[in-house]
Motif scaffolding. Sequence first.
Motif, PDB file in Angstrom:
ATOM      1  N   SER A 114       0.841  -1.198   0.000  1.00 29.11           N
ATOM      2  CA  SER A 114       0.000   0.000   0.000  1.00 29.11           C
ATOM      3  C   SER A 114       0.874   1.246   0.000  1.00 29.11           C
ATOM      4  O   SER A 114       2.099   1.168   0.099  1.00 29.11           O
ATOM      5  N   HIS A 115       0.182   2.406  -0.047  1.00 30.95           N
ATOM      6  CA  HIS A 115       0.890   3.690  -0.018  1.00 30.95           C
ATOM      7  C   HIS A 115       1.483   3.977   1.348  1.00 30.95           C
ATOM      8  O   HIS A 115       2.258   4.914   1.488  1.00 30.95           O
ATOM      9  N   LYS A 116       1.128   3.209   2.365  1.00 34.79           N
ATOM     10  CA  LYS A 116       1.526   3.545   3.734  1.00 34.79           C
ATOM     11  C   LYS A 116       3.046   3.589   3.916  1.00 34.79           C
ATOM     12  O   LYS A 116       3.553   4.312   4.759  1.00 34.79           O
ATOM     13  N   ILE A 117       3.754   2.828   3.122  1.00 31.78           N
ATOM     14  CA  ILE A 117       5.218   2.763   3.271  1.00 31.78           C
ATOM     15  C   ILE A 117       5.863   4.129   2.994  1.00 31.78           C
ATOM     16  O   ILE A 117       6.897   4.467   3.574  1.00 31.78           O
ATOM     17  N   ASN A 118       5.268   4.917   2.104  1.00 27.49           N
ATOM     18  CA  ASN A 118       5.853   6.235   1.771  1.00 27.49           C
ATOM     19  C   ASN A 118       6.046   7.077   3.025  1.00 27.49           C
ATOM     20  O   ASN A 118       7.098   7.678   3.251  1.00 27.49           O
TER      21      ASN A 118
END
Lengths: 278, 420
Positions: free
Chosen positions: B110-114
Motif C-alpha cells: 500500500s501507499h503507507k510505506i511512503n
Amino acid sequence: MTRIDKRFVELKRQGRAGLVTFITAGDPDYATSLALLRGLPAAGADIIELGMPFSDPMADGPAIQASSQRALKAGQTMRKTLAMVKAFREKDDATPIVLMGYYNPIYVYPVDGFLKDAVAAGVDGLIVVDVPPEEDVELCLPSLKAGLNFIRLATPTTDARRLPQVLANTSGFVYYVSIAGITGTVAPDLADVRAHVGRIKTKTSLPIAVGFGVKAPEQVRAIAEYAQGVVVGSALVSAIARSLDAEGKATRATVTGVLGLVGQLAGGLRQPAAAAAS
Amino acid sequence: MSVIPEQRVPNSYRTGPDERGHFGLYGGRFVAETLMPLVLELEQAYADARADPSFQVELDDLLAHYGGRPSPLYFAERLTEHLREVSAASGRQGGAKIYFKRDELNHTGSHKINNCLGQIQLARRMGKKRIIAETGAGQHGVAVATVAARFGLPCVVYMGATDIKRQRPNVFRMKLLGAEVRPVTSGSGTLKDAMNDALRDWVANVHDTFYIIGTVAGPHPYPAMVRDFQSVIGRETREQMIEREGRLPDTLVACIGGGSNAMGLFHTFLDDRAVAIYGVEAAGYGLDVPNGHAASMSGGAPGVLHGNRTYLLQNDDGQILEGHSISAGLDYPGVGPEHSWLKDSGRVNYVAVTDKEALDAFQLCTRLEGIIPALEPAHALAYVKKLAPTLPRDNLLVMNLCGRGDKDIFAVAEHLHMEM
C-alpha cells in the motif's frame, strides 16, 4: 474572587491543604451521582472536580475511561451535567465546582452557550485537558471573560522555558500532573513531585494542586506538606465501580462507600501530622 | 476565532497550514500539556530535516530501492472499454480514459510505506529508540512494523480487537516482522480507540518514543508532515501523465478514511484549477442510516478529536460515534483537517459510496483488470464506475489504487457467501 479563590484563602487560614475530589457526572447514573456530589463536602472534599463524560478520554487511564462509559451509557449529557451542578448549588453555595474533561462536547454545545449556562449553573472553573496555551483563544480567554477560572495542567514535561506560557492565563489554581502518563496508573515519585512543585512556586503565587496517580491517605498527607491541594480521582471512581451490582447498577454501598473513602483521605489533612503518626 | 470566509477563493490551495498548524478553521494542536513539548520538538525536528538536503536524498534512495518507487501509472484498458459500453448503453458517447496509480505495488502492498519511511528517518534523526503506531486495516501497522524491522527499532502497534478479527493476515505479518500487536478493547475496539491508546502510550513514554501516525490527521505537524511524505504519489502522477499523454490529468479520484492516499495524490494538483478532484468516503450501509457509515464530511460535523479540529462523526452532545464501513481502513470517525478545509472551500468534491457498491467494484476490477484491490480503493473505483461514463472520452482520469486486496479476501468471501 471566585469560590475557588475564597476556598484557598480559607484553607490557608486553617493552615492545611485541601482535598480535591474527582467524580464523573452521571456515573453510574444521574440520581446516584447527584447524591454523591451532594455528600462530598460533608465527607471532607474541599473542592469538587466534576468530570464531563467523553467517549474518547485520551488522557485518562482505564478507571476513568470506564467511569465515562458508565455515565454515557446511563444517558448523561453536557446539559444534564450542568443541571447536576445547578441542583447541587441549591443546597451548597460555598464548595467550588470545577468541570473537567475534553473540548469537543464544549465546542459543539457551542462555547458561548456553554460558558453562559455553566456560569448560570454555578460552575467556578474549567479544566479542559486538550486545549493547551497554544489554543488559548478557543476557550481559555472566553472562559476568563465569562468570570470562570481556567485551570491549566503543568506536567513533568513542562520545562522552564514553557512554564511561563502555561501559567500566563491560568487562574484559580495550577494543577500539577505528578506523572508523565495517564490518570490512575503508576504512583508518582514523591521526591520528584516536590521538586517540580517547588519550581512552579517560584513562578506563581497561585495555589498548586497535585494529582494523577494519588490513591492512598499517606500519599495525600505527604503531598499536602508542600502543595495547597491534593487531587484524588481514579481511586474514587474505582470505588464506584466496585460497589456496583452484576448489572452495573448502583447499590446501597455506592454512595456510603465512596463518601467513606473520601472521609479517610480527608482525615489525613485535618489533623496535625504528629497526631496522625501517633 | 479565525474563520476563513467560505466564498473567498484563495490565491493558492497549497500554502497551508499556517504557523500554528491551522488550515482555516481546521487543524491545530489540541493535545494534553504532557504531549505539547513533544509536538513542538517534532515540528522543529521536521523543519530541520526539510532544510537538510541529505534527508531527502536518503529518503528518495529508500523509496526507490526499498519501497519500489516510482509506482506505475497504468492505463486500465478493459475497465475503460467496459465503462464506455455502459455510457453508450445509456445513450451517451462518453467514458473517460482511466488510469490507475499503482501504489498497491509498493513494498508492503500500500501507499503507507511512503509515510513510514519518512517518519522512521525522522525518528532516527531525533535519536528515538522505540516506535509506536495505531492501525485500522493493518496496512499502516504492517508498514510501520516493516520499517522498524529494517532499522532495528522495537515497535508496538495498537489495533482494535474488532479489527484484529477482520484483518488476520496483517496481524500475522506484523508479528512476523517482530512487532508487538496490542489489542485495544476500549470503546468499539476499532481505529479511533487504537489511536487513543497510542496517544496514552506516548504520554507515558515521552522520553524515548516516536509515534508514527498513519494518516494526515493528529496534532500539527502530523497532517502536513504525512501529506508531504505522501505527496510523492501526486508528483509522480504529474510527470508520468505528461510523459504518456503530454498533459495533466482532468480528473483525480481517491478514497478517504483519514485521507492520506488522497492528499498524497491531490496536493500537487490543488492549484491546477482545471483538474476536477473527487474524494470518496465510505457510506457503509448508507448515509441515511444512523451511525451506519464512516463518511465524516458527507455525514458529520466539525469537532475536535485526536489533536485537531476536523469533520467528525458525532452526536448532538459531542460524543464520537463509531461509524461503520466494510473497510477497516475507512471506518475512522474523523478525517484529515486539510480535507475539511478543502471541502469547505469547495476545491475538492467529497462524495460517498456504500459497502455494496465497493464490493461490486472490487469484483469488477478483479475480473476486468486482473488486479485484486483493497476494499479501501474499491470505494474510489465504485465512484469511478459512476463518474467515468458521464465524462467525455478524452477525459484523463487517475484513480489512486492505494492498496492491494490480499488482506481482504477473508472478509470478501464472507460478504459474498463464498467458500474459500
